[in-house]
Design a protein around this motif. Structure first.
Motif, PDB file in Angstrom:
ATOM      1  N   TRP A 223       0.834  -1.204   0.000  1.00  0.00           N
ATOM      2  CA  TRP A 223       0.000   0.000   0.000  1.00  0.00           C
ATOM      3  C   TRP A 223       0.862   1.244   0.000  1.00  0.00           C
ATOM      4  CZ3 TRP A 223      -5.180  -0.339  -0.672  1.00  0.00           C
ATOM      5  CH2 TRP A 223      -5.762  -1.598  -0.479  1.00  0.00           C
TER       6      TRP A 223
ATOM      7  N   THR B 171       0.709   5.604   0.300  1.00  0.00           N
ATOM      8  CA  THR B 171      -0.103   6.713   0.790  1.00  0.00           C
ATOM      9  C   THR B 171      -0.458   7.667  -0.337  1.00  0.00           C
ATOM     10  OG1 THR B 171       0.941   6.593   2.965  1.00  0.00           O
ATOM     11  CG2 THR B 171      -0.193   8.652   2.405  1.00  0.00           C
TER      12      THR B 171
ATOM     13  N   TYR C 126      -5.659   8.562   2.139  1.00  0.00           N
ATOM     14  CA  TYR C 126      -5.983   7.178   1.780  1.00  0.00           C
ATOM     15  C   TYR C 126      -4.703   6.395   1.496  1.00  0.00           C
ATOM     16  CZ  TYR C 126     -10.623   9.195   0.944  1.00  0.00           C
ATOM     17  OH  TYR C 126     -11.824   9.853   1.075  1.00  0.00           O
ATOM     18  N   GLU C 127      -4.878   5.135   1.213  1.00  0.00           N
ATOM     19  CA  GLU C 127      -3.789   4.293   0.749  1.00  0.00           C
ATOM     20  C   GLU C 127      -4.239   3.571  -0.517  1.00  0.00           C
ATOM     21  OE1 GLU C 127      -2.921   1.818   4.185  1.00  0.00           O
ATOM     22  OE2 GLU C 127      -1.057   2.941   4.510  1.00  0.00           O
TER      23      GLU C 127
ATOM     24  N   CYS D   9      -8.189   1.117  -3.477  1.00  0.00           N
ATOM     25  CA  CYS D   9      -8.008   2.134  -2.443  1.00  0.00           C
ATOM     26  C   CYS D   9      -8.656   1.693  -1.133  1.00  0.00           C
ATOM     27  CB  CYS D   9      -8.642   3.455  -2.927  1.00  0.00           C
ATOM     28  SG  CYS D   9      -8.447   4.848  -1.795  1.00  0.00           S
ATOM     29  N   ARG D  10      -8.035   2.108  -0.003  1.00  0.00           N
ATOM     30  CA  ARG D  10      -8.654   1.895   1.300  1.00  0.00           C
ATOM     31  C   ARG D  10      -8.524   3.174   2.116  1.00  0.00           C
ATOM     32  NH1 ARG D  10      -4.366  -2.366   4.169  1.00  0.00           N
ATOM     33  NH2 ARG D  10      -2.675  -0.871   4.565  1.00  0.00           N
ATOM     34  N   ASN D  11      -9.446   3.343   3.062  1.00  0.00           N
ATOM     35  CA  ASN D  11      -9.438   4.562   3.877  1.00  0.00           C
ATOM     36  C   ASN D  11      -8.527   4.395   5.088  1.00  0.00           C
ATOM     37  OD1 ASN D  11     -10.904   3.032   5.709  1.00  0.00           O
ATOM     38  ND2 ASN D  11     -12.876   3.968   5.163  1.00  0.00           N
ATOM     39  N   ALA D  12      -8.509   5.428   5.930  1.00  0.00           N
ATOM     40  CA  ALA D  12      -7.605   5.423   7.086  1.00  0.00           C
ATOM     41  C   ALA D  12      -7.926   4.296   8.061  1.00  0.00           C
ATOM     42  CB  ALA D  12      -7.674   6.771   7.795  1.00  0.00           C
ATOM     43  N   ALA D  13      -9.180   3.830   8.065  1.00  0.00           N
ATOM     44  CA  ALA D  13      -9.578   2.748   8.961  1.00  0.00           C
ATOM     45  C   ALA D  13      -9.232   1.379   8.397  1.00  0.00           C
ATOM     46  CB  ALA D  13     -11.081   2.838   9.237  1.00  0.00           C
ATOM     47  N   GLY D  14      -8.704   1.354   7.171  1.00  0.00           N
ATOM     48  CA  GLY D  14      -8.322   0.091   6.563  1.00  0.00           C
ATOM     49  C   GLY D  14      -9.420  -0.574   5.758  1.00  0.00           C
ATOM     50  N   ARG D  15     -10.563   0.114   5.603  1.00  0.00           N
ATOM     51  CA  ARG D  15     -11.677  -0.460   4.837  1.00  0.00           C
ATOM     52  C   ARG D  15     -11.464  -0.205   3.354  1.00  0.00           C
ATOM     53  NH1 ARG D  15     -16.568   1.265   2.882  1.00  0.00           N
ATOM     54  NH2 ARG D  15     -16.289   3.341   3.811  1.00  0.00           N
ATOM     55  N   ARG D  16     -11.513  -1.273   2.591  1.00  0.00           N
ATOM     56  CA  ARG D  16     -11.315  -1.134   1.138  1.00  0.00           C
ATOM     57  C   ARG D  16     -12.542  -0.531   0.482  1.00  0.00           C
ATOM     58  NH1 ARG D  16      -8.431  -5.643  -2.708  1.00  0.00           N
ATOM     59  NH2 ARG D  16      -9.238  -4.927  -4.712  1.00  0.00           N
TER      60      ARG D  16
END
Length: 284
Positions: A3, A5, A9-10, A20-27
């Motif tokens: 991943w 940055t 997001y990542e 892509c996934r958000n800061a909480a790790g949810r894709r």
């Protein structure tokens, strides 16, 4: 999958596309629009495009080795094998040694241990020939047996060697003739449709002909099918199949080698298959 940055997001590459996934790790289902021009996103997309082109080029190179039955140094195969794109293109192709005998299905290549093969007895063996070949299927005497064995092994060739369409020259054909009419007369409403089909199938178009060049026994033969060279919006039809030698002079059928014959017929049949069948039915 690593991943990277991109803003808050990542992002990463997954099977050739940017995810892509958000800061909480949810894709996420898709990359947010606000990241479209982010340098990291642009860079990954460019990398994905390059990787796709690289995969296509590796496969095209292996198929060229096959169509031309070119000798390939073992050192070349072991050098490129760690690359996943090369490995996918080469894995499970049937290779022959310097004597022309089938050695087996290629499964591994290592500079130290040589080539790993599944031989015709189903055993895993190691061999280290200086040179190997990826033979054209028309040159394989036991092609049907190899096809059955490949199915038993669960072989899936990306290079489509064993299950490539092949044509053998009929014994009754006139060896002094210079053309084959079997796939002539396929009508197309517009020349650009036939031209587009030729290029889509991977054939070059030159001087009104779709052409396919084959190197066989050290000599070049070019198969040619006339497709037309006038207004792209005019009606056209496929012409006869012919072959030309290195100097451009027409070859008699008796002078055409088995690979050049098979690849020429394959091209002619593929072009003819795209003809306007509705017009033929109305004419009948």
């Amino acid at each position: 999958m690593g991943w990277v940055t991109a803003g808050a997001y990542e992002i990463a590459l997954d099977d050739g596309r940017v995810v892509c996934r958000n800061a909480a790790g949810r894709r996420l289902k898709s990359v947010p629009a606000k990241l479209t021009d982010d340098p990291a996103v642009v860079g990954l997309r460019q990398l994905a495009e390059w990787l796709e082109r690289h995969e296509q080029q590796c496969l095209a190179d292996v198929e060229r080795w096959m169509v031309r039955s070119l000798p390939v140094p073992r050192a070349v195969v072991t050098r490129v094998w760690p690359d996943p794109a090369w490995q996918a293109a080469l894995r499970d192709v049937v290779v022959t040694g310097p004597d022309g005998e089938v050695a087996g299905f290629l499964r591994d290549a290592d500079p130290e241990h040589g080539l790993g093969l599944v031989d015709l007895d189903g055993d895993t063996v190691r061999t280290a020939p200086d040179v190997l070949r990826v033979p054209h299927p028309v040159l394989l005497d036991d092609l049907e047996d190899l096809r059955e064995f490949a199915v038993e092994l669960g072989v899936e060739q990306r290079a489509r060697q064993l299950f490539r369409e092949v044509w053998h020259r009929p014994a009754a054909v006139d060896a002094r003739s210079t053309q084959v009419e079997e796939y002539a007369g396929g009508s197309f409403k517009e020349l650009r449709f036939l031209h587009g089909r030729a290029t889509q199938l991977g054939y070059r178009v030159r001087g009104g002909h779709a052409v396919c060049s084959v190197l066989e026994e050290g000599s070049t033969a070019e198969a040619r099918v006339w497709i037309g060279d006038y207004d792209g919006y005019e009606e056209t039809e496929t012409g006869p199949l012919t072959w030309a030698g290195p100097t451009g002079r027409a070859l008699e059928i008796g002078q055409v080698g088995p690979v050049a014959w098979s690849e020429g017929m394959r091209m002619a049949a593929a072009l003819y298959a795209g003809r306007d069948v509705e017009d033929e039915e109305r004419a009948a």
